[in-house]
Design an enzyme around this catalytic site. Structure first.
Site, mmCIF file in Angstrom:
data_model
loop_
_atom_site.group_PDB
_atom_site.id
_atom_site.type_symbol
_atom_site.label_atom_id
_atom_site.label_comp_id
_atom_site.label_asym_id
_atom_site.label_seq_id
_atom_site.Cartn_x
_atom_site.Cartn_y
_atom_site.Cartn_z
ATOM 1 N N ASN A 7 54.945 -44.224 -20.311
ATOM 2 C CA ASN A 7 56.043 -43.829 -19.292
ATOM 3 C C ASN A 7 55.400 -43.889 -17.865
ATOM 4 O O ASN A 7 54.191 -43.780 -17.384
ATOM 5 C CB ASN A 7 55.718 -42.010 -19.337
ATOM 6 C CG ASN A 7 56.475 -41.383 -18.599
ATOM 7 O OD1 ASN A 7 56.607 -41.533 -17.334
ATOM 8 N ND2 ASN A 7 57.375 -40.511 -19.234
ATOM 9 N N HIS A 10 54.794 -41.930 -13.277
ATOM 10 C CA HIS A 10 54.020 -41.412 -12.181
ATOM 11 C C HIS A 10 53.708 -42.675 -11.062
ATOM 12 O O HIS A 10 53.178 -42.440 -9.856
ATOM 13 C CB HIS A 10 52.398 -41.129 -12.655
ATOM 14 C CG HIS A 10 52.636 -39.861 -13.218
ATOM 15 N ND1 HIS A 10 53.177 -38.844 -12.660
ATOM 16 C CD2 HIS A 10 52.048 -39.353 -14.323
ATOM 17 C CE1 HIS A 10 53.055 -37.616 -13.299
ATOM 18 N NE2 HIS A 10 52.328 -37.897 -14.293
ATOM 19 N N HIS A 43 61.734 -40.573 -17.308
ATOM 20 C CA HIS A 43 62.431 -39.376 -17.164
ATOM 21 C C HIS A 43 63.262 -39.141 -15.747
ATOM 22 O O HIS A 43 62.652 -39.191 -14.907
ATOM 23 C CB HIS A 43 61.183 -38.198 -17.117
ATOM 24 C CG HIS A 43 62.028 -36.655 -17.319
ATOM 25 N ND1 HIS A 43 61.173 -35.703 -17.745
ATOM 26 C CD2 HIS A 43 63.214 -36.279 -17.230
ATOM 27 C CE1 HIS A 43 61.658 -34.632 -17.599
ATOM 28 N NE2 HIS A 43 63.167 -34.877 -17.305
ATOM 29 N N ARG A 45 64.778 -36.898 -13.773
ATOM 30 C CA ARG A 45 64.824 -35.491 -13.738
ATOM 31 C C ARG A 45 65.867 -35.105 -12.902
ATOM 32 O O ARG A 45 66.585 -35.895 -11.879
ATOM 33 C CB ARG A 45 63.542 -34.775 -12.960
ATOM 34 C CG ARG A 45 62.314 -34.970 -14.154
ATOM 35 C CD ARG A 45 61.086 -34.370 -13.188
ATOM 36 N NE ARG A 45 61.207 -33.006 -13.535
ATOM 37 C CZ ARG A 45 60.593 -32.077 -14.175
ATOM 38 N NH1 ARG A 45 59.687 -32.706 -15.060
ATOM 39 N NH2 ARG A 45 60.756 -31.062 -14.393
ATOM 40 N N ARG A 49 62.625 -35.888 -8.675
ATOM 41 C CA ARG A 49 61.280 -35.810 -7.781
ATOM 42 C C ARG A 49 60.337 -37.326 -8.050
ATOM 43 O O ARG A 49 59.586 -37.553 -7.359
ATOM 44 C CB ARG A 49 60.368 -34.894 -8.463
ATOM 45 C CG ARG A 49 59.908 -35.039 -9.790
ATOM 46 C CD ARG A 49 58.473 -34.002 -10.350
ATOM 47 N NE ARG A 49 59.502 -32.491 -10.367
ATOM 48 C CZ ARG A 49 59.168 -31.632 -10.970
ATOM 49 N NH1 ARG A 49 57.884 -31.784 -11.511
ATOM 50 N NH2 ARG A 49 59.544 -30.564 -10.990
ATOM 51 N N GLU A 70 63.873 -39.997 -21.166
ATOM 52 C CA GLU A 70 63.792 -38.498 -21.187
ATOM 53 C C GLU A 70 64.586 -37.911 -20.293
ATOM 54 O O GLU A 70 64.557 -38.231 -19.133
ATOM 55 C CB GLU A 70 62.355 -38.190 -20.880
ATOM 56 C CG GLU A 70 61.336 -38.732 -21.766
ATOM 57 C CD GLU A 70 59.930 -38.490 -21.450
ATOM 58 O OE1 GLU A 70 59.830 -37.619 -20.167
ATOM 59 O OE2 GLU A 70 59.079 -38.736 -21.953
ATOM 60 N N THR A 101 56.493 -31.752 -17.992
ATOM 61 C CA THR A 101 57.324 -30.807 -19.150
ATOM 62 C C THR A 101 56.426 -29.697 -19.829
ATOM 63 O O THR A 101 55.346 -30.376 -20.382
ATOM 64 C CB THR A 101 57.984 -31.921 -20.047
ATOM 65 O OG1 THR A 101 58.464 -33.067 -19.450
ATOM 66 C CG2 THR A 101 58.820 -31.345 -21.049
ATOM 67 N N GLU A 151 59.878 -35.928 -31.386
ATOM 68 C CA GLU A 151 58.641 -36.209 -30.663
ATOM 69 C C GLU A 151 57.882 -34.923 -30.519
ATOM 70 O O GLU A 151 58.452 -33.898 -30.101
ATOM 71 C CB GLU A 151 58.974 -36.805 -29.244
ATOM 72 C CG GLU A 151 57.668 -37.148 -28.707
ATOM 73 C CD GLU A 151 57.519 -37.829 -27.413
ATOM 74 O OE1 GLU A 151 58.582 -38.584 -27.083
ATOM 75 O OE2 GLU A 151 56.810 -37.581 -26.409
ATOM 76 N N HIS A 191 52.441 -36.338 -24.808
ATOM 77 C CA HIS A 191 52.111 -35.316 -23.997
ATOM 78 C C HIS A 191 50.317 -35.021 -23.923
ATOM 79 O O HIS A 191 50.170 -34.505 -24.914
ATOM 80 C CB HIS A 191 52.719 -34.037 -24.080
ATOM 81 C CG HIS A 191 53.135 -33.629 -22.552
ATOM 82 N ND1 HIS A 191 52.048 -32.834 -21.806
ATOM 83 C CD2 HIS A 191 54.161 -33.698 -21.554
ATOM 84 C CE1 HIS A 191 52.630 -32.265 -20.655
ATOM 85 N NE2 HIS A 191 53.942 -32.897 -20.618
#
Ligand code: PXP
Length: 237
Positions: A7, A10, A43, A45, A49, A70, A101, A151, A191
């Protein structure tokens, strides 16, 4: 041996902190793939963000491994997914005020709406995974709504304050994983997984994919992204 989806949200989080054009998650995706990762996860969102629409569209063009989007089950994002066509979608719960999440999707309480969302995505040729807690009712409901995979949220395992709690959560994930495979769904987990807690999870029978973000990007600050991905791959394979 599970596959590793990385992922890269970030990387975009750092960019958005200053509203600059760098670091670019597109460059990150290339490095992650060259290091041997099996997939790229982002993801999109609703509040945008970190990952932006432009990122998703460019990633769709350049990513050579499966691209996993995601997303919340919202009309706006469903439309984007149907247009961009990621290789798969993972449906996640989303609240604006959360840092990341929190908890799994409650498929049981939202069965009709989620079934409709899965149907729309499937009709565009996109298979769907449900990000859920390791709970039998959620697993069975995921099957009913037409998911291809689930998941399991590994946050409780990762954050367990004692060895005993960690062990019991690990057993719960193991049991849930077995049940999921028995009813014919694919098992992913993610996660909170990091270089210290990932090995037992990677050893659970039949886990198809681990999706990991924060720990890899955080380590990349010190050792570089290529090395951070390779070190994670060495642990899980
Ligand atoms: N899987 C899902 C469904 C997620 O929402 C996230 C966080 O974006 C991850 C995996 C990765 O979690 P982490 O960043 O803690 O590794």
């Amino acid at each position: 041996m599970p596959r590793l989806g990385v992922n890269i949200d970030h990387v975009a989080t750092i960019r958005e902190a200053r509203k600059t054009i760098y670091p670019d998650p597109i460059a990150a995706a290339v490095i992650v793939e060259l290091a041997g990762a099996d997939g790229i996860v982002v993801h999109l969102r609703e509040d945008r963000r970190h990952i932006q629409d432009r990122d998703l569209r460019l990633l769709r063009q350049i990513v050579q491994t499966p691209l996993n989007l995601e997303m919340a089950a919202s009309d706006e994002i469903i439309e984007i997914a149907l247009e961009v066509k990621p290789n798969k979608v993972t449906l996640v719960p989303e609240r604006r005020e959360e840092i990341t999440t929190e908890g799994g999707l409650d498929v049981v309480s939202n069965e009709r709406r989620i079934a409709e969302c899965v149907k729309r995505l499937n009709s565009g040729g996109i298979p769907v995974s449900m990000f859920i807690e390791a709970d039998s009712e959620q697993i069975k409901c995921s099957k009913r709504v037409g998911a291809e995979a689930v998941e399991f949220h590994t946050g409780t395992y990762c954050d367990a304050p004692t060895e005993a709690l960690r062990n019991s959560e690990f057993e719960r994930l193991k049991e849930a994983s077995k049940e999921t495979q028995e009813i014919g769904l694919i098992v992913h987990m993610g996660h909170g997984l990091n270089y210290h807690n990932v090995v037992p999870i990677a050893q659970i029978d039949g886990v198809d994919e681990l999706n990991i973000g924060h720990s890899i990007i955080a380590r990349a600050v010190f050792v570089g992204l290529d090395k951070a991905v390779r070190e994670m791959l060495a642990l899980i394979k």
